[in-house]
Scaffold this motif. Structure first.
Motif, PDB file in Angstrom:
ATOM      1  N   ALA A   1      25.865  23.158  -4.689  1.00  0.00           N
ATOM      2  CA  ALA A   1      26.620  22.052  -4.091  1.00  0.00           C
ATOM      3  C   ALA A   1      28.109  22.306  -4.276  1.00  0.00           C
ATOM      4  O   ALA A   1      28.543  22.747  -5.345  1.00  0.00           O
ATOM      5  CB  ALA A   1      26.228  20.732  -4.749  1.00  0.00           C
TER       6      ALA A   1
ATOM      7  N   LEU B   1      31.521  20.783  -4.902  1.00  0.00           N
ATOM      8  CA  LEU B   1      32.001  19.524  -5.451  1.00  0.00           C
ATOM      9  C   LEU B   1      33.323  19.099  -4.831  1.00  0.00           C
ATOM     10  O   LEU B   1      33.840  18.028  -5.141  1.00  0.00           O
ATOM     11  CB  LEU B   1      32.160  19.628  -6.966  1.00  0.00           C
ATOM     12  CG  LEU B   1      30.910  20.003  -7.748  1.00  0.00           C
ATOM     13  CD1 LEU B   1      31.145  19.812  -9.224  1.00  0.00           C
ATOM     14  CD2 LEU B   1      29.718  19.184  -7.310  1.00  0.00           C
TER      15      LEU B   1
ATOM     16  N   TRP C   1      32.301  13.596  -9.425  1.00  0.00           N
ATOM     17  CA  TRP C   1      30.859  13.780  -9.560  1.00  0.00           C
ATOM     18  C   TRP C   1      30.382  13.525 -10.979  1.00  0.00           C
ATOM     19  O   TRP C   1      29.196  13.485 -11.240  1.00  0.00           O
ATOM     20  CB  TRP C   1      30.455  15.194  -9.141  1.00  0.00           C
ATOM     21  CG  TRP C   1      30.646  15.412  -7.685  1.00  0.00           C
ATOM     22  CD1 TRP C   1      31.737  15.952  -7.076  1.00  0.00           C
ATOM     23  CD2 TRP C   1      29.746  15.075  -6.641  1.00  0.00           C
ATOM     24  NE1 TRP C   1      31.573  15.965  -5.736  1.00  0.00           N
ATOM     25  CE2 TRP C   1      30.352  15.435  -5.435  1.00  0.00           C
ATOM     26  CE3 TRP C   1      28.481  14.493  -6.609  1.00  0.00           C
ATOM     27  CZ2 TRP C   1      29.740  15.244  -4.204  1.00  0.00           C
ATOM     28  CZ3 TRP C   1      27.870  14.303  -5.385  1.00  0.00           C
ATOM     29  CH2 TRP C   1      28.502  14.679  -4.202  1.00  0.00           C
TER      30      TRP C   1
ATOM     31  N   TYR D   1      31.781  24.122  -8.215  1.00  0.00           N
ATOM     32  CA  TYR D   1      30.417  24.184  -7.697  1.00  0.00           C
ATOM     33  C   TYR D   1      29.410  23.654  -8.718  1.00  0.00           C
ATOM     34  O   TYR D   1      29.641  23.707  -9.920  1.00  0.00           O
ATOM     35  CB  TYR D   1      30.037  25.620  -7.330  1.00  0.00           C
ATOM     36  CG  TYR D   1      30.950  26.213  -6.293  1.00  0.00           C
ATOM     37  CD1 TYR D   1      30.889  25.777  -4.975  1.00  0.00           C
ATOM     38  CD2 TYR D   1      31.886  27.179  -6.634  1.00  0.00           C
ATOM     39  CE1 TYR D   1      31.739  26.293  -4.026  1.00  0.00           C
ATOM     40  CE2 TYR D   1      32.749  27.711  -5.694  1.00  0.00           C
ATOM     41  CZ  TYR D   1      32.668  27.262  -4.390  1.00  0.00           C
ATOM     42  OH  TYR D   1      33.509  27.764  -3.454  1.00  0.00           O
ATOM     43  N   ALA D   2      28.314  23.179  -8.185  1.00  0.00           N
ATOM     44  CA  ALA D   2      27.196  22.794  -9.047  1.00  0.00           C
ATOM     45  C   ALA D   2      25.966  23.580  -8.614  1.00  0.00           C
ATOM     46  O   ALA D   2      25.627  23.598  -7.427  1.00  0.00           O
ATOM     47  CB  ALA D   2      26.935  21.304  -8.955  1.00  0.00           C
TER      48      ALA D   2
ATOM     49  N   VAL E   1      22.373  23.395  -8.578  1.00  0.00           N
ATOM     50  CA  VAL E   1      21.399  22.317  -8.764  1.00  0.00           C
ATOM     51  C   VAL E   1      19.998  22.897  -8.606  1.00  0.00           C
ATOM     52  O   VAL E   1      19.681  23.508  -7.587  1.00  0.00           O
ATOM     53  CB  VAL E   1      21.598  21.194  -7.731  1.00  0.00           C
ATOM     54  CG1 VAL E   1      20.744  20.005  -8.090  1.00  0.00           C
ATOM     55  CG2 VAL E   1      23.059  20.802  -7.651  1.00  0.00           C
TER      56      VAL E   1
ATOM     57  N   VAL F   1      26.234  13.931 -14.622  1.00  0.00           N
ATOM     58  CA  VAL F   1      26.621  14.077 -13.230  1.00  0.00           C
ATOM     59  C   VAL F   1      25.686  13.240 -12.368  1.00  0.00           C
ATOM     60  O   VAL F   1      24.602  12.858 -12.798  1.00  0.00           O
ATOM     61  CB  VAL F   1      26.549  15.546 -12.765  1.00  0.00           C
ATOM     62  CG1 VAL F   1      27.662  16.347 -13.384  1.00  0.00           C
ATOM     63  CG2 VAL F   1      25.202  16.146 -13.086  1.00  0.00           C
TER      64      VAL F   1
ATOM     65  N   SER G   1      23.170  13.262 -10.295  1.00  0.00           N
ATOM     66  CA  SER G   1      22.277  14.375  -9.979  1.00  0.00           C
ATOM     67  C   SER G   1      21.618  14.249  -8.614  1.00  0.00           C
ATOM     68  O   SER G   1      21.445  15.235  -7.915  1.00  0.00           O
ATOM     69  CB  SER G   1      21.227  14.511 -11.084  1.00  0.00           C
ATOM     70  OG  SER G   1      20.672  13.270 -11.387  1.00  0.00           O
TER      71      SER G   1
ATOM     72  N   LEU H   1      24.012  15.148  -5.853  1.00  0.00           N
ATOM     73  CA  LEU H   1      24.299  16.578  -5.980  1.00  0.00           C
ATOM     74  C   LEU H   1      23.165  17.401  -5.384  1.00  0.00           C
ATOM     75  O   LEU H   1      23.389  18.376  -4.680  1.00  0.00           O
ATOM     76  CB  LEU H   1      24.471  16.952  -7.452  1.00  0.00           C
ATOM     77  CG  LEU H   1      25.876  16.863  -8.018  1.00  0.00           C
ATOM     78  CD1 LEU H   1      25.891  17.348  -9.451  1.00  0.00           C
ATOM     79  CD2 LEU H   1      26.846  17.661  -7.174  1.00  0.00           C
TER      80      LEU H   1
ATOM     81  N   ALA I   1      21.498  20.305 -13.288  1.00  0.00           N
ATOM     82  CA  ALA I   1      22.649  20.902 -12.617  1.00  0.00           C
ATOM     83  C   ALA I   1      23.495  21.659 -13.615  1.00  0.00           C
ATOM     84  O   ALA I   1      23.539  21.319 -14.803  1.00  0.00           O
ATOM     85  CB  ALA I   1      23.484  19.823 -11.942  1.00  0.00           C
TER      86      ALA I   1
ATOM     87  N   THR J   1      27.449  22.793 -13.663  1.00  0.00           N
ATOM     88  CA  THR J   1      28.737  22.821 -12.961  1.00  0.00           C
ATOM     89  C   THR J   1      29.539  24.000 -13.482  1.00  0.00           C
ATOM     90  O   THR J   1      29.523  24.299 -14.676  1.00  0.00           O
ATOM     91  CB  THR J   1      29.514  21.522 -13.183  1.00  0.00           C
ATOM     92  OG1 THR J   1      29.600  21.271 -14.586  1.00  0.00           O
ATOM     93  CG2 THR J   1      28.807  20.365 -12.522  1.00  0.00           C
TER      94      THR J   1
END
Lengths: 120, 559
Positions: free
Chosen positions: B148, B150, B157, B177-178, B180, B240, B242, B245, B273, B275
């Motif tokens: 994802a 962000l 987030w 970025y995440a 996930v 976060v 979630s 995300l 997740a 990050t």
């Protein structure tokens, strides 16, 4: 001495029928088999998942959906003359059943049992 | 009308050909990417799509429409979820909640935070790196993984505070970025069983295993990235948002009851997740027909014992969406039910969701395919699903709902609904934006915050109350098999010492032995009656300090 290989034997009836199938009959059987396999798989799934009631419903649906096609391919042999026969009536009924079923399945909003506190 | 037979058969072929095409979307969707139009946004979920510029950082309390992700783990005083009190007087309760319900195992999340390698590794190109990260996650057990983006302001987030109302001491400004990933939660024992029973033990083993898996995956990814010399944090559903995300990462869509709904597993997934500032290629949200189905389907609404799920969409923080009444949901899960097992989670909405079906069955795969590709297919499959699966007594739901209603009636008498949000946390003050501040008056927690936040100093993991619990009057307690706790005498002050913080490290086999190898689970799986189980001498024991989990004579069920 005569050899067996030289003797021409009669072709079995089912083989000649298979060979005599027209192109649309081949396609028709293909569609019918795909249909039947799908419905039977769904039916079996219901019983495997212990959904007995759903399984019986699926048996009925399988017959309703797949039966007419099989009947059409096996039994429907109208005379070349363009007069309306009983089997034409059956054909019309067959399509009518499908139309009704599809309208039912696609058209209706879910009418399900209400929850514990009644429907919201 | 030369050949009526030919016409009839061709009509038959055309009829089913057209319906087959319409139902599966095959002629229309070939080659079409299942991505939301970028100018449209998702509409159902805040903080995604083109609303990203309006993002704001939220308190976790503002966001708890999501049942599974991001819920406060506190209940009003005197309830089974009032952990600050309970963990001192009823350690096994704290142990269950601590280890199965909320965070998985503390040792698993050791990998979430840590020092970054000062020497940065030479990275391959973004495509290779992204593929590597995704393969890495799947190797460690994730069933699906996505990236994802962000956006330029990643802080939004992250929640402002943790589940206890303490401000988060993290500064995620550089985490672009995440990663996930989701783990499948098996459907085998759904709907969750009522009361202490063999099924409930299996169920809780499963829940716990999912959290462990989550933490296992996220911890390893985060560690790996830090070893590459880039910054990363692992998260389960604590810090976060979630669910959104996961939607942003293209893993599924937002469902009516507030969960992520994936195509293959429904909402039977747990989200974690990581990050990071590692340069990756983000995925995009996907459209798999969930919204269409949810618009027509109201099964979760009907089965929800608290009527917490809305039938109509509403405007929530500027977005037209479904928003559960979180407090009602929480009431059913946390307080409503005096029975400890019931106190943890409800999941009926998830159990009855038509997206939750056997993942291994090709028939359901066909249904999913139709749902994801064709609006007519969606309607057809949903109708068929109602015809075949929607029954009041499916999987014994009737009994479960009957039990639950009785328990809820009991609880309603005990805890009036009106005082809930005030009772939940002890202060009614508001912040500068006028939002209510939920914060408990826990001296240990405040000290922990003063000491600086996260990791071993995080309030949730403070040692006070865990390692040296000051036991009150030990309550009468029997284990699921009706046995007395060894060393416990009625009315005795104090209690046998429990090892609430097992010292195992992140070793897969240990995790498995803790879950599946437990003799109690074994008994449960054999459907052994309690009287018989009481006489058993277990022949399998797992080591590594996991005695509380595996010892059937222990009163702790921290799988």
């Amino acid at each position: 001495m005569e050899t067996v290989a030289n003797v021409s034997r009669p072709v079995p009836k089912w083989v000649s029928r298979l060979v005599d199938l027209r192109w649309y009959e081949w396609v028709g059987w293909l569609v019918e088999i795909c249909l039947a396999v799908t419905f039977v798989a769904v039916t079996i799934t219901q019983f495997v998942e212990d959904e007995l009631r759903a399984g019986w419903i699926m048996i009925v649906l399988t017959v309703l959906f797949c039966g007419p096609g099989a009947w059409l391919l096996v039994k429907y042999r109208p005379s070349a003359v363009g007069k309306f026969e009983n089997q034409d009536l059956a054909l019309a009924i067959m399509f009518a059943i499908w139309v009704v079923i599809f309208i039912y399945l696609i058209g209706f909003m879910p009418q399900h049992e209400q929850g514990p506190y009644g429907s919201p | 009308m030369k050949d009526k037979r030919m016409i009839a058969i061709v009509a038959f072929i055309v009829w089913w050909g057209v319906w087959g095409g319409l139902l599966t979307g095959t002629p229309f969707k070939l080659g079409e990417a299942k991505i939301y139009p970028s100018d449209q946004g998702l509409g159902t979920v805040p903080y995604v799509g083109n609303d990203i510029k309006n993002l704001q950082r939220l308190s976790i309390k503002d966001f708890c429409s999501f049942i599974y992700g991001n819920q406060p783990s506190r209940g009003p005083k005197g309830t089974t979820f009032d952990m600050a009190n309970k963990r001192k007087e009823i350690p096994h309760v704290a142990s269950i909640i601590h280890n199965t319900t909320r965070f998985g195992a503390p040792e698993m999340i050791e990998g979430f935070w840590g020092p970054v390698n000062p020497k940065k590794a030479e990275l391959p190109d973004k495509e290779t790196l992204t593929k590597f990260v995704k393969d890495f996650a799947k190797y460690f057990g994730a069933v699906d993984v996505g990236i994802a983006d962000l956006g330029p302001n990643p802080e939004v987030w992250f929640f402002e505070d943790d589940a206890f109302g303490y401000p988060l001491q993290i500064k995620p400004a550089e985490h672009r970025y995440a990663i996930v990933s989701i783990n499948e939660e098996k459907q085998a024992t759904h709907p969750y069983p009522t009361g202490w029973s063999a099924d409930s033990i299996v169920y809780y083993s499963k829940v716990s295993k999912n959290y462990w898996d989550d933490d296992f995956v996220a911890g390893h990814i985060a560690e790996m990235i830090r070893m590459l010399g880039y910054h990363s944090w692992g998260h389960n559903n604590a810090y976060v948002k979630s669910v959104p995300l996961a939607i942003m990462a293209g893993l599924g869509e937002y469902g009516r009851f507030g969960n992520l709904i994936t195509l293959k597993w429904g909402s039977n997934v747990r989200i974690n997740a990581v990050t990071t500032d590692l340069p990756l290629i983000p995925d995009e949200p996907i459209s798999i027909g969930v919204r269409d189905v949810c618009l027509k389907c109201t099964r979760c609404v009907d089965y929800c014992p608290m009527k917490a799920i809305p039938i109509e969409e509403m405007d929530f923080m500027g977005v037209h969406t479904w928003k559960n009444n979180f407090w009602r949901c929480r009431r059913a899960t946390a307080v409503g039910i005096p029975n400890l097992v019931d106190a943890s989670t409800c999941t009926l909405c998830r159990d009855v969701c038509p997206f939750v079906k056997d993942t291994t069955n090709p028939v359901h795969a066909l249904g999913r395919y139709m749902v994801s590709r064709s609006s007519i297919g969606r309607r057809f499959v949903l109708s068929l699903d109602y015809l075949l699966y929607s029954r009041w007594n499916r999987h014994g739901l009737q009994q479960i709902m009957t039990d639950r209603r009785a328990l809820l009636r009991q609880a309603n008498a005990q805890y009036p609904e009106s005082n809930w949000s005030n009772d939940w946390f002890t202060t009614g003050a508001t912040d500068v934006k006028g939002r209510r501040i939920y914060r408990e008056k826990n001296p240990f927690g405040l000290i922990a915050v003063a000491r600086g936040g996260i990791g071993p100093f995080h309030p949730f993991y403070t040692k006070e109350g865990l390692e040296d619990p000051t036991f009150g009057k030990w309550p009468g307690w029997q284990d699921p098999w009706g046995r007395k706790i060894p060393g416990y005498e009625e009315g005795k002050e104090g209690a046998p010492r429990l090892n609430l913080r097992p010292t195992v490290k992140m070793i897969g086999s240990t995790v498995l032995s803790g879950v599946a190898g437990s003799p109690m689970v074994e008994y449960a799986l054999k459907k052994m009656p309690p009287e018989e189980a009481m006489k058993q001498q277990p022949d399998t024991w797992c080591g590594a300090g996991f005695d509380t989990a595996c010892n059937p004579m222990s009163n702790s069920y921290a799988w």
